[in-house]
Design a protein around this motif. Structure first.
Motif, PDB file in Angstrom:
ATOM      1  N   GLU A  82      84.706  23.132-101.015  1.00  0.00           N
ATOM      2  CA  GLU A  82      85.476  23.966-101.209  1.00  0.00           C
ATOM      3  C   GLU A  82      86.120  24.662 -99.992  1.00  0.00           C
ATOM      4  O   GLU A  82      85.883  24.888 -98.991  1.00  0.00           O
ATOM      5  CB  GLU A  82      84.717  25.291-102.141  1.00  0.00           C
ATOM      6  N   GLY A  83      87.504  24.658 -99.962  1.00  0.00           N
ATOM      7  CA  GLY A  83      88.112  25.164 -98.828  1.00  0.00           C
ATOM      8  C   GLY A  83      88.432  24.175 -97.715  1.00  0.00           C
ATOM      9  O   GLY A  83      89.014  24.683 -96.698  1.00  0.00           O
ATOM     10  N   GLY A  84      88.001  23.153 -97.900  1.00  0.00           N
ATOM     11  CA  GLY A  84      87.981  21.953 -96.861  1.00  0.00           C
ATOM     12  C   GLY A  84      87.234  22.326 -95.520  1.00  0.00           C
ATOM     13  O   GLY A  84      86.852  23.386 -95.257  1.00  0.00           O
ATOM     14  N   ILE A  85      88.059  21.702 -94.650  1.00  0.00           N
ATOM     15  CA  ILE A  85      87.517  21.846 -93.144  1.00  0.00           C
ATOM     16  C   ILE A  85      87.912  23.426 -92.569  1.00  0.00           C
ATOM     17  O   ILE A  85      87.157  23.730 -91.675  1.00  0.00           O
ATOM     18  CB  ILE A  85      87.997  20.785 -92.329  1.00  0.00           C
ATOM     19  N   VAL A  86      89.130  23.599 -93.199  1.00  0.00           N
ATOM     20  CA  VAL A  86      89.449  25.170 -92.777  1.00  0.00           C
ATOM     21  C   VAL A  86      88.447  26.309 -92.930  1.00  0.00           C
ATOM     22  O   VAL A  86      87.980  26.935 -92.246  1.00  0.00           O
ATOM     23  CB  VAL A  86      90.898  25.495 -93.369  1.00  0.00           C
ATOM     24  N   LYS A  87      87.963  25.959 -94.251  1.00  0.00           N
ATOM     25  CA  LYS A  87      86.791  27.103 -94.682  1.00  0.00           C
ATOM     26  C   LYS A  87      85.452  26.766 -93.902  1.00  0.00           C
ATOM     27  O   LYS A  87      84.778  27.693 -93.529  1.00  0.00           O
ATOM     28  CB  LYS A  87      86.571  26.917 -95.944  1.00  0.00           C
ATOM     29  N   TRP A  88      85.446  25.468 -93.672  1.00  0.00           N
ATOM     30  CA  TRP A  88      84.329  25.249 -92.734  1.00  0.00           C
ATOM     31  C   TRP A  88      84.279  25.671 -91.368  1.00  0.00           C
ATOM     32  O   TRP A  88      83.349  26.485 -90.875  1.00  0.00           O
ATOM     33  CB  TRP A  88      84.059  23.661 -92.524  1.00  0.00           C
ATOM     34  N   ARG A  89      85.461  25.389 -90.785  1.00  0.00           N
ATOM     35  CA  ARG A  89      85.656  26.057 -89.289  1.00  0.00           C
ATOM     36  C   ARG A  89      85.622  27.594 -89.317  1.00  0.00           C
ATOM     37  O   ARG A  89      84.852  28.270 -88.640  1.00  0.00           O
ATOM     38  CB  ARG A  89      87.055  25.569 -89.096  1.00  0.00           C
ATOM     39  N   ASN A  90      86.260  28.193 -90.507  1.00  0.00           N
ATOM     40  CA  ASN A  90      86.324  29.725 -90.396  1.00  0.00           C
ATOM     41  C   ASN A  90      84.916  30.506 -90.856  1.00  0.00           C
ATOM     42  O   ASN A  90      84.590  31.435 -90.200  1.00  0.00           O
ATOM     43  CB  ASN A  90      87.130  30.255 -91.469  1.00  0.00           C
ATOM     44  N   GLY A  91      84.039  29.394 -91.030  1.00  0.00           N
ATOM     45  CA  GLY A  91      82.636  29.980 -91.533  1.00  0.00           C
ATOM     46  C   GLY A  91      81.764  29.840 -90.426  1.00  0.00           C
ATOM     47  O   GLY A  91      80.572  30.238 -90.362  1.00  0.00           O
ATOM     48  N   GLY A  92      82.492  29.114 -89.193  1.00  0.00           N
ATOM     49  CA  GLY A  92      81.332  29.161 -87.913  1.00  0.00           C
ATOM     50  C   GLY A  92      80.596  27.926 -87.915  1.00  0.00           C
ATOM     51  O   GLY A  92      79.871  27.825 -86.965  1.00  0.00           O
ATOM     52  N   PHE A  93      80.981  26.943 -88.808  1.00  0.00           N
ATOM     53  CA  PHE A  93      80.093  25.740 -88.774  1.00  0.00           C
ATOM     54  C   PHE A  93      80.736  24.796 -87.572  1.00  0.00           C
ATOM     55  O   PHE A  93      81.747  24.724 -87.454  1.00  0.00           O
ATOM     56  CB  PHE A  93      80.062  25.035 -89.946  1.00  0.00           C
ATOM     57  N   LEU A  94      79.988  23.944 -86.935  1.00  0.00           N
ATOM     58  CA  LEU A  94      80.579  22.968 -86.045  1.00  0.00           C
ATOM     59  C   LEU A  94      81.246  21.577 -86.523  1.00  0.00           C
ATOM     60  O   LEU A  94      81.148  21.389 -87.404  1.00  0.00           O
ATOM     61  CB  LEU A  94      79.072  22.254 -85.448  1.00  0.00           C
ATOM     62  N   ILE A  95      82.149  21.582 -85.383  1.00  0.00           N
ATOM     63  CA  ILE A  95      83.556  20.582 -85.445  1.00  0.00           C
ATOM     64  C   ILE A  95      83.002  19.760 -84.535  1.00  0.00           C
ATOM     65  O   ILE A  95      82.859  20.072 -83.337  1.00  0.00           O
ATOM     66  CB  ILE A  95      84.632  21.276 -85.249  1.00  0.00           C
ATOM     67  N   LYS A  96      82.909  18.221 -84.650  1.00  0.00           N
ATOM     68  CA  LYS A  96      83.006  17.281 -83.742  1.00  0.00           C
ATOM     69  C   LYS A  96      84.202  16.827 -83.353  1.00  0.00           C
ATOM     70  O   LYS A  96      85.133  17.044 -84.061  1.00  0.00           O
ATOM     71  CB  LYS A  96      82.009  15.990 -84.173  1.00  0.00           C
ATOM     72  N   ASN A  97      84.708  16.533 -81.976  1.00  0.00           N
ATOM     73  CA  ASN A  97      85.829  16.071 -81.511  1.00  0.00           C
ATOM     74  C   ASN A  97      85.576  14.672 -80.921  1.00  0.00           C
ATOM     75  O   ASN A  97      84.339  14.318 -80.483  1.00  0.00           O
ATOM     76  CB  ASN A  97      86.337  16.974 -80.527  1.00  0.00           C
ATOM     77  N   THR A  98      86.595  13.870 -81.083  1.00  0.00           N
ATOM     78  CA  THR A  98      86.515  12.356 -80.492  1.00  0.00           C
ATOM     79  C   THR A  98      86.541  12.463 -78.862  1.00  0.00           C
ATOM     80  O   THR A  98      87.036  13.290 -78.472  1.00  0.00           O
ATOM     81  CB  THR A  98      87.331  11.330 -81.230  1.00  0.00           C
ATOM     82  N   PRO A  99      85.649  11.614 -78.358  1.00  0.00           N
ATOM     83  CA  PRO A  99      85.629  11.541 -77.052  1.00  0.00           C
ATOM     84  C   PRO A  99      87.119  11.174 -76.332  1.00  0.00           C
ATOM     85  O   PRO A  99      87.716  10.493 -77.038  1.00  0.00           O
ATOM     86  CB  PRO A  99      84.415  10.628 -76.586  1.00  0.00           C
ATOM     87  N   GLY A 108      89.342  16.824 -84.970  1.00  0.00           N
ATOM     88  CA  GLY A 108      88.111  17.538 -85.102  1.00  0.00           C
ATOM     89  C   GLY A 108      87.641  17.442 -86.538  1.00  0.00           C
ATOM     90  O   GLY A 108      88.388  17.315 -87.463  1.00  0.00           O
ATOM     91  N   PHE A 109      86.159  17.017 -86.731  1.00  0.00           N
ATOM     92  CA  PHE A 109      85.693  16.747 -87.960  1.00  0.00           C
ATOM     93  C   PHE A 109      84.207  17.022 -88.064  1.00  0.00           C
ATOM     94  O   PHE A 109      83.654  17.579 -87.040  1.00  0.00           O
ATOM     95  CB  PHE A 109      85.972  14.865 -88.133  1.00  0.00           C
ATOM     96  N   ILE A 110      83.934  17.012 -89.381  1.00  0.00           N
ATOM     97  CA  ILE A 110      82.493  17.290 -89.414  1.00  0.00           C
ATOM     98  C   ILE A 110      81.606  16.179 -89.126  1.00  0.00           C
ATOM     99  O   ILE A 110      81.670  15.009 -89.404  1.00  0.00           O
ATOM    100  CB  ILE A 110      82.189  17.816 -90.949  1.00  0.00           C
ATOM    101  N   GLU A 111      80.623  16.325 -88.319  1.00  0.00           N
ATOM    102  CA  GLU A 111      79.477  15.302 -87.727  1.00  0.00           C
ATOM    103  C   GLU A 111      79.140  14.373 -88.992  1.00  0.00           C
ATOM    104  O   GLU A 111      78.858  14.923 -90.101  1.00  0.00           O
ATOM    105  CB  GLU A 111      78.297  16.029 -87.096  1.00  0.00           C
TER     106      GLU A 111
END
Length: 131
Positions: free
Chosen positions: A114-131, A57-60
């Motif tokens: 700040e806080g990397g993708i963990v904080k991004w995900r915990n904040g409810g922001f979208l994560i992209k997944n590879t197909p 999972g990654f940020i778009e």
């Protein structure tokens, strides 16, 4: 007169070096600030995690450049130094450690999630997944 001149030179050099180091600090962004910044044209979003982590999972629009890879320094030189650069990793440690390399390579507008993708995900922001 010599003492006054020496004081002026001393404080001038100190002021210059303090300003120079302040400019070399990455600007920390909250997830909400990152989301706004990503709407700008030409922003480069770099995920510093391993390819395996990236695939989970990654940020778009993020480009994966593995900080732990032996080719890390060659990869960073392929990017445009004149465009804003946003770094993130899992929790913020790798992006903080890698900042100096980006700055030494000539990048001047550098942001760190700040806080990397963990904080991004915990904040409810979208994560992209590879197909």
């Amino acid at each position: 007169m010599k003492k006054v001149l020496l004081l002026i030179v001393f404080f001038g050099v100190g002021f210059y070096s303090c300003n120079k180091s302040a400019k070399s600090d990455a600007k920390l962004l909250s997830p909400a600030e990152l989301q706004l910044l990503m709407q700008q044209e030409g922003v480069q979003l770099i995920d510093l995690r391993t390819p395996k982590e990236f695939q989970s999972g990654f940020i778009e629009n993020a480009q994966n450049i593995d900080f732990l890879s032996p080719t890390f320094e060659q990869e960073l030189l392929k990017l445009d130094k004149n465009k804003p650069l946003i770094l993130y990793c899992r929790s913020g440690r790798r992006s903080a450690k890698s900042y100096k390399k980006w700055f030494q390579a000539g990048f001047t507008e550098i942001y760190d999630l700040e806080g990397g993708i963990v904080k991004w995900r915990n904040g409810g922001f979208l994560i992209k997944n590879t197909p």
